[in-house]
Design a protein around this motif. Structure first.
Motif, PDB file in Angstrom:
ATOM      1  N   ALA A   1       0.852  -1.186   0.000  1.00  0.00           N
ATOM      2  CA  ALA A   1       0.000   0.000   0.000  1.00  0.00           C
ATOM      3  C   ALA A   1       0.892   1.241   0.000  1.00  0.00           C
ATOM      4  O   ALA A   1       1.952   1.251   0.635  1.00  0.00           O
ATOM      5  N   ILE A   2       0.462   2.281  -0.727  1.00  0.00           N
ATOM      6  CA  ILE A   2       1.216   3.530  -0.774  1.00  0.00           C
ATOM      7  C   ILE A   2       0.278   4.713  -0.593  1.00  0.00           C
ATOM      8  O   ILE A   2      -0.942   4.582  -0.752  1.00  0.00           O
ATOM      9  N   VAL A   3       0.853   5.846  -0.277  1.00  0.00           N
ATOM     10  CA  VAL A   3       0.150   7.115  -0.215  1.00  0.00           C
ATOM     11  C   VAL A   3       0.812   8.023  -1.240  1.00  0.00           C
ATOM     12  O   VAL A   3       2.042   8.150  -1.268  1.00  0.00           O
ATOM     13  N   ILE A   4       0.005   8.641  -2.082  1.00  0.00           N
ATOM     14  CA  ILE A   4       0.498   9.535  -3.130  1.00  0.00           C
ATOM     15  C   ILE A   4       0.070  10.949  -2.778  1.00  0.00           C
ATOM     16  O   ILE A   4      -1.096  11.185  -2.453  1.00  0.00           O
ATOM     17  N   THR A   5       1.005  11.879  -2.847  1.00  0.00           N
ATOM     18  CA  THR A   5       0.708  13.281  -2.611  1.00  0.00           C
ATOM     19  C   THR A   5       0.962  14.046  -3.900  1.00  0.00           C
ATOM     20  O   THR A   5       2.032  13.916  -4.500  1.00  0.00           O
ATOM     21  N   ALA A   6      -0.035  14.818  -4.329  1.00  0.00           N
ATOM     22  CA  ALA A   6       0.097  15.640  -5.531  1.00  0.00           C
ATOM     23  C   ALA A   6      -0.247  17.070  -5.157  1.00  0.00           C
ATOM     24  O   ALA A   6      -1.296  17.331  -4.576  1.00  0.00           O
ATOM     25  N   GLY A   7       0.649  17.976  -5.468  1.00  0.00           N
ATOM     26  CA  GLY A   7       0.393  19.374  -5.157  1.00  0.00           C
ATOM     27  C   GLY A   7       1.468  20.256  -5.734  1.00  0.00           C
ATOM     28  O   GLY A   7       2.599  19.815  -5.953  1.00  0.00           O
ATOM     29  N   GLY A   8       1.104  21.490  -5.995  1.00  0.00           N
ATOM     30  CA  GLY A   8       2.069  22.383  -6.612  1.00  0.00           C
ATOM     31  C   GLY A   8       2.509  21.797  -7.928  1.00  0.00           C
ATOM     32  O   GLY A   8       1.694  21.457  -8.773  1.00  0.00           O
ATOM     33  N   SER A   9       3.788  21.602  -8.085  1.00  0.00           N
ATOM     34  CA  SER A   9       4.304  21.036  -9.333  1.00  0.00           C
ATOM     35  C   SER A   9       4.950  19.677  -9.098  1.00  0.00           C
ATOM     36  O   SER A   9       5.765  19.236  -9.902  1.00  0.00           O
ATOM     37  N   GLN A  10       4.591  19.007  -8.006  1.00  0.00           N
ATOM     38  CA  GLN A  10       5.228  17.746  -7.651  1.00  0.00           C
ATOM     39  C   GLN A  10       4.228  16.656  -7.301  1.00  0.00           C
ATOM     40  O   GLN A  10       3.156  16.929  -6.773  1.00  0.00           O
ATOM     41  N   VAL A  11       4.636  15.437  -7.598  1.00  0.00           N
ATOM     42  CA  VAL A  11       3.952  14.228  -7.156  1.00  0.00           C
ATOM     43  C   VAL A  11       4.979  13.480  -6.327  1.00  0.00           C
ATOM     44  O   VAL A  11       6.164  13.444  -6.689  1.00  0.00           O
ATOM     45  N   SER A  12       4.551  12.882  -5.230  1.00  0.00           N
ATOM     46  CA  SER A  12       5.513  12.128  -4.430  1.00  0.00           C
ATOM     47  C   SER A  12       4.850  10.919  -3.793  1.00  0.00           C
ATOM     48  O   SER A  12       3.639  10.883  -3.587  1.00  0.00           O
ATOM     49  N   THR A  13       5.676   9.925  -3.501  1.00  0.00           N
ATOM     50  CA  THR A  13       5.234   8.732  -2.801  1.00  0.00           C
ATOM     51  C   THR A  13       6.447   8.077  -2.160  1.00  0.00           C
ATOM     52  O   THR A  13       7.588   8.316  -2.574  1.00  0.00           O
ATOM     53  N   ARG A  14       6.217   7.269  -1.155  1.00  0.00           N
ATOM     54  CA  ARG A  14       7.292   6.516  -0.495  1.00  0.00           C
ATOM     55  C   ARG A  14       7.029   5.039  -0.756  1.00  0.00           C
ATOM     56  O   ARG A  14       5.951   4.525  -0.467  1.00  0.00           O
ATOM     57  N   ILE A  15       8.055   4.374  -1.304  1.00  0.00           N
ATOM     58  CA  ILE A  15       7.946   2.954  -1.636  1.00  0.00           C
ATOM     59  C   ILE A  15       9.119   2.222  -1.010  1.00  0.00           C
ATOM     60  O   ILE A  15      10.276   2.552  -1.286  1.00  0.00           O
ATOM     61  N   ARG A  16       8.798   1.268  -0.158  1.00  0.00           N
ATOM     62  CA  ARG A  16       9.817   0.464   0.530  1.00  0.00           C
ATOM     63  C   ARG A  16      10.897   1.332   1.161  1.00  0.00           C
ATOM     64  O   ARG A  16      12.087   1.066   1.027  1.00  0.00           O
ATOM     65  N   GLY A  17      10.436   2.412   1.798  1.00  0.00           N
ATOM     66  CA  GLY A  17      11.340   3.285   2.525  1.00  0.00           C
ATOM     67  C   GLY A  17      12.055   4.334   1.699  1.00  0.00           C
ATOM     68  O   GLY A  17      12.807   5.142   2.226  1.00  0.00           O
ATOM     69  N   VAL A  18      11.832   4.352   0.395  1.00  0.00           N
ATOM     70  CA  VAL A  18      12.487   5.319  -0.483  1.00  0.00           C
ATOM     71  C   VAL A  18      11.457   6.345  -0.946  1.00  0.00           C
ATOM     72  O   VAL A  18      10.387   5.980  -1.432  1.00  0.00           O
ATOM     73  N   GLU A  19      11.776   7.623  -0.795  1.00  0.00           N
ATOM     74  CA  GLU A  19      10.912   8.713  -1.242  1.00  0.00           C
ATOM     75  C   GLU A  19      11.163   8.965  -2.725  1.00  0.00           C
ATOM     76  O   GLU A  19      12.309   9.117  -3.158  1.00  0.00           O
ATOM     77  N   TYR A  20      10.084   8.993  -3.513  1.00  0.00           N
ATOM     78  CA  TYR A  20      10.164   9.305  -4.945  1.00  0.00           C
ATOM     79  C   TYR A  20       9.385  10.586  -5.198  1.00  0.00           C
ATOM     80  O   TYR A  20       8.270  10.751  -4.696  1.00  0.00           O
ATOM     81  N   THR A  21       9.955  11.488  -5.994  1.00  0.00           N
ATOM     82  CA  THR A  21       9.281  12.726  -6.359  1.00  0.00           C
ATOM     83  C   THR A  21       9.507  13.010  -7.832  1.00  0.00           C
ATOM     84  O   THR A  21      10.477  12.542  -8.435  1.00  0.00           O
ATOM     85  N   GLY A  22       8.597  13.794  -8.408  1.00  0.00           N
ATOM     86  CA  GLY A  22       8.738  14.200  -9.799  1.00  0.00           C
ATOM     87  C   GLY A  22       7.615  15.124 -10.200  1.00  0.00           C
ATOM     88  O   GLY A  22       6.623  15.273  -9.482  1.00  0.00           O
ATOM     89  N   ALA A  23       7.769  15.739 -11.351  1.00  0.00           N
ATOM     90  CA  ALA A  23       6.734  16.635 -11.868  1.00  0.00           C
ATOM     91  C   ALA A  23       5.512  15.842 -12.326  1.00  0.00           C
ATOM     92  O   ALA A  23       4.392  16.346 -12.300  1.00  0.00           O
ATOM     93  N   THR A  24       5.713  14.600 -12.744  1.00  0.00           N
ATOM     94  CA  THR A  24       4.636  13.712 -13.176  1.00  0.00           C
ATOM     95  C   THR A  24       4.968  12.305 -12.685  1.00  0.00           C
ATOM     96  O   THR A  24       6.101  12.025 -12.286  1.00  0.00           O
ATOM     97  N   PHE A  25       4.016  11.400 -12.752  1.00  0.00           N
ATOM     98  CA  PHE A  25       4.274  10.033 -12.310  1.00  0.00           C
ATOM     99  C   PHE A  25       5.357   9.369 -13.139  1.00  0.00           C
ATOM    100  O   PHE A  25       6.197   8.652 -12.606  1.00  0.00           O
ATOM    101  N   ASP A  26       5.346   9.586 -14.445  1.00  0.00           N
ATOM    102  CA  ASP A  26       6.352   8.924 -15.270  1.00  0.00           C
ATOM    103  C   ASP A  26       7.733   9.565 -15.123  1.00  0.00           C
ATOM    104  O   ASP A  26       8.703   9.085 -15.699  1.00  0.00           O
ATOM    105  N   ALA A  27       7.842  10.620 -14.313  1.00  0.00           N
ATOM    106  CA  ALA A  27       9.134  11.262 -14.043  1.00  0.00           C
ATOM    107  C   ALA A  27       9.573  11.047 -12.592  1.00  0.00           C
ATOM    108  O   ALA A  27      10.515  11.686 -12.134  1.00  0.00           O
ATOM    109  N   LEU A  28       8.916  10.138 -11.864  1.00  0.00           N
ATOM    110  CA  LEU A  28       9.283   9.903 -10.467  1.00  0.00           C
ATOM    111  C   LEU A  28      10.710   9.365 -10.371  1.00  0.00           C
ATOM    112  O   LEU A  28      11.078   8.412 -11.062  1.00  0.00           O
TER     113      LEU A  28
END
Length: 139
Positions: A21-48
């Protein structure tokens, strides 16, 4: 990113090692999520990318999440849910399904263009129906 401008969605991450299970945060110009302890961020999902120094791209996986997307018909707002399925690999595949009024309206596979996929769904709605809010382009 203020809480007023952020949206939080819950979903699932899947790869060859399993699902979580994950939590996705979208706001401003960023999307972010934490997967297996690693934080991923990007302008879009395909740029995480991993937020650490290596900045490894998120790939070889599937992200799935739902978000509320009301539909307005004849001045009345009705609740609907947009299901999102994003495959990140050698290519990016996005599929959206709107569950509204007892029916499912599908985008089909649409590369990684969220706006294009959402427009495909919108064109299938009954005449006069519109989305009740704008979505931040997130894929």
């Amino acid at each position: 990113m203020s809480s007023e401008s952020s949206e939080i969605w819950t979903g699932w991450y899947r790869d060859r090692s399993g699902a979580e299970a994950i939590v996705i945060t979208a706001g401003g110009s960023q999307v972010s999520t934490r997967i297996r302890g690693v934080e991923y961020t990007g302008a879009t999902f395909d740029a995480l990318r991993a937020a650490d120094e290596g900045g490894e791209a998120l790939t070889g996986c599937v992200l799935e999440w739902d978000l509320p997307l009301p539909v307005v018909m004849d001045g009345a707002t009705q609740q609907a849910t947009l299901g999102c399925l994003l495959t990140l690999g050698e290519r990016v595949d996005l599929s959206l399904t709107l569950h509204y009024g007892g029916a499912a309206f599908e985008s089909g596979i649409a590369g990684g263009d969220f706006d294009e996929a959402l427009e495909r769904v919108r064109r299938q709605l009954p005449d006069g129906a519109q989305f009740g809010r704008k979505l931040r382009q997130a894929a």
